[in-house]
Enzyme design. Sequence first.
Site, PDB file in Angstrom:
ATOM      1  N   ASP A   1      30.343  40.063  28.229  1.00 36.77           N
ATOM      2  CA  ASP A   1      30.667  40.414  29.614  1.00 36.77           C
ATOM      3  C   ASP A   1      29.348  40.660  30.351  1.00 36.77           C
ATOM      4  OD1 ASP A   1      33.425  40.367  29.387  1.00 36.77           O
ATOM      5  OD2 ASP A   1      33.600  42.491  28.908  1.00 36.77           O
TER       6      ASP A   1
ATOM      7  N   ARG B   1      31.591  31.971  31.762  1.00 37.06           N
ATOM      8  CA  ARG B   1      32.722  32.441  32.573  1.00 37.06           C
ATOM      9  C   ARG B   1      32.155  32.779  33.947  1.00 37.06           C
ATOM     10  NH1 ARG B   1      34.310  38.091  30.747  1.00 37.06           N
ATOM     11  NH2 ARG B   1      35.668  37.156  29.190  1.00 37.06           N
TER      12      ARG B   1
HETATM   13  P1  FDA Z   1      39.514  38.971  44.704  1.00 39.29           P
HETATM   14  O1  FDA Z   1      39.087  40.370  44.370  1.00 39.29           O
HETATM   15  O2  FDA Z   1      39.040  38.386  45.991  1.00 39.29           O
HETATM   16  O3  FDA Z   1      41.073  38.901  44.599  1.00 39.29           O
HETATM   17  C1  FDA Z   1      41.832  37.741  44.888  1.00 39.29           C
HETATM   18  C2  FDA Z   1      43.301  38.140  44.873  1.00 39.29           C
HETATM   19  O4  FDA Z   1      43.679  38.508  43.553  1.00 39.29           O
HETATM   20  C3  FDA Z   1      43.621  39.371  45.712  1.00 39.29           C
HETATM   21  O5  FDA Z   1      43.901  39.020  47.040  1.00 39.29           O
HETATM   22  C4  FDA Z   1      44.804  39.963  45.000  1.00 39.29           C
HETATM   23  O6  FDA Z   1      45.965  39.297  45.401  1.00 39.29           O
HETATM   24  C5  FDA Z   1      44.524  39.650  43.559  1.00 39.29           C
HETATM   25  N1  FDA Z   1      43.863  40.783  42.884  1.00 39.29           N
HETATM   26  C6  FDA Z   1      42.556  40.905  42.605  1.00 39.29           C
HETATM   27  N2  FDA Z   1      42.297  42.068  41.984  1.00 39.29           N
HETATM   28  C7  FDA Z   1      43.454  42.708  41.875  1.00 39.29           C
HETATM   29  C8  FDA Z   1      43.849  43.955  41.310  1.00 39.29           C
HETATM   30  N3  FDA Z   1      42.976  44.791  40.749  1.00 39.29           N
HETATM   31  N4  FDA Z   1      45.168  44.293  41.372  1.00 39.29           N
HETATM   32  C9  FDA Z   1      46.056  43.448  41.934  1.00 39.29           C
HETATM   33  N5  FDA Z   1      45.739  42.244  42.484  1.00 39.29           N
HETATM   34  C10 FDA Z   1      44.469  41.883  42.450  1.00 39.29           C
HETATM   35  N6  FDA Z   1      33.294  41.129  36.440  1.00 39.29           N
HETATM   36  C11 FDA Z   1      32.023  41.374  36.052  1.00 39.29           C
HETATM   37  O7  FDA Z   1      31.215  41.869  36.842  1.00 39.29           O
HETATM   38  N7  FDA Z   1      31.642  41.087  34.763  1.00 39.29           N
HETATM   39  C12 FDA Z   1      32.495  40.524  33.864  1.00 39.29           C
HETATM   40  O8  FDA Z   1      32.103  40.270  32.721  1.00 39.29           O
HETATM   41  C13 FDA Z   1      33.819  40.255  34.278  1.00 39.29           C
HETATM   42  N8  FDA Z   1      34.730  39.697  33.426  1.00 39.29           N
HETATM   43  C14 FDA Z   1      35.957  39.280  33.905  1.00 39.29           C
HETATM   44  C15 FDA Z   1      36.845  38.571  33.094  1.00 39.29           C
HETATM   45  C16 FDA Z   1      38.016  38.046  33.603  1.00 39.29           C
HETATM   46  C17 FDA Z   1      38.935  37.256  32.730  1.00 39.29           C
HETATM   47  C18 FDA Z   1      38.343  38.266  34.991  1.00 39.29           C
HETATM   48  C19 FDA Z   1      39.588  37.688  35.604  1.00 39.29           C
HETATM   49  C20 FDA Z   1      37.504  39.019  35.772  1.00 39.29           C
HETATM   50  C21 FDA Z   1      36.334  39.553  35.252  1.00 39.29           C
HETATM   51  N9  FDA Z   1      35.478  40.315  36.044  1.00 39.29           N
HETATM   52  C22 FDA Z   1      34.198  40.577  35.597  1.00 39.29           C
HETATM   53  C23 FDA Z   1      35.962  40.900  37.323  1.00 39.29           C
HETATM   54  C24 FDA Z   1      35.596  40.050  38.528  1.00 39.29           C
HETATM   55  O9  FDA Z   1      34.220  40.131  38.773  1.00 39.29           O
HETATM   56  C25 FDA Z   1      36.351  40.522  39.781  1.00 39.29           C
HETATM   57  O10 FDA Z   1      35.938  41.838  40.060  1.00 39.29           O
HETATM   58  C26 FDA Z   1      37.861  40.483  39.649  1.00 39.29           C
HETATM   59  O11 FDA Z   1      38.295  39.355  38.966  1.00 39.29           O
HETATM   60  C27 FDA Z   1      38.511  40.453  41.054  1.00 39.29           C
HETATM   61  O12 FDA Z   1      38.075  39.326  41.750  1.00 39.29           O
HETATM   62  P2  FDA Z   1      38.984  38.029  42.007  1.00 39.29           P
HETATM   63  O13 FDA Z   1      38.184  36.855  41.584  1.00 39.29           O
HETATM   64  O14 FDA Z   1      40.268  38.142  41.344  1.00 39.29           O
HETATM   65  O15 FDA Z   1      39.058  37.932  43.577  1.00 39.29           O
END
Ligand code: FDA
Length: 282
Positions: free
Chosen positions: A109, A159
Amino acid sequence: MSLLFFLAKNHIAAETLENAVPRIKELNSKGLIVTIDRLGEYETSKKEASKATKEIINILETIDKERLNSSMSIKLTAIGLCISKRFCFRNIKKIMKIAKKLRIFIRFDMENSKYVPDTLDIYYRLYKKYKNLGCVIQAYLFRSFNDIENIGKIKGNVRIVKGAYKETSNTSFQTKSQINKSYRSLLFHSLKNSSFTAIATHDHLIIEDAKAFIKKNKIPKSRYEFQMLLGIRSNLQLKLISQGYNVRVYVPFGKNWIGYIYRRMREKKENFWFILRNVFSK
Ligand code: FDA
């Protein structure tokens, strides 16, 4: 505090490995692949970091014994990166040796920007020997396009995420539109150049763009997958499976869930303020 724990339960498989296993099997039975995260980070005691290393090895043995369709995600600060890079390197080598023997994939991560250079350096050193190893690139960091180019050159496994930590404007993009733009450019570069790209987001617009790019450029299914966090957009996870895509769910377990839940709540600010009000009104 009870409300916070209630919400945490949605995002965390269990507090023990024993109780997380049935949850993982249930996800596997729906066609979802898993990556297990043993919660814990920023360890400053050598004793605790060594204990975490042993526990991670135990998880690898459990994945093997229970025949779970799962890889592991590891935070290097949990196994000593805050203490010393050399100590952390020794611990991760022990883990990689077992993971290679058991043919289990490991991904580092990515944590605060402070730890990015050391995490990537350890990744590059170990990737020469261990091809079952991947890293993470965060779209909010200015440095990330340069990093994704380097990962492309070594045909690494990456990733791509937006980034979950609080970073300053000296190191990172601050607006959603800048971060989304950066995410797409990292993603498209990686899909073309890295050996494998994990598209880790719940953002359906980015997911749709990824699907279109994959189709247009005929990227084979063996070179990418979608990834989402446990408890977020579960219906979308299943929809992607039904469309024939590989989807991996990030499954955290353990007692140290506060930091992880705090980051999830920050992403969903309306929940976060609601929870804080509840926590402090008790
Ligand atoms: P964004 O936050 O813009 O969300 C898009 C949409 O998804 C939102 O409009 C909502 O509908 C939904 N959504 C997002 N978060 C939600 C929540 N908490 N509850 C409900 N709905 C939600 N980060 C990092 O810094 N280091 C890492 O190693 C990782 N590893 C990692 C693994 C995996 C498998 C994932 C999916 C994510 C990570 N992350 C991470 C976290 C990543 O950086 C990010 O903070 C989250 O995925 C939220 O961003 P989105 O891409 O989902 O977009």
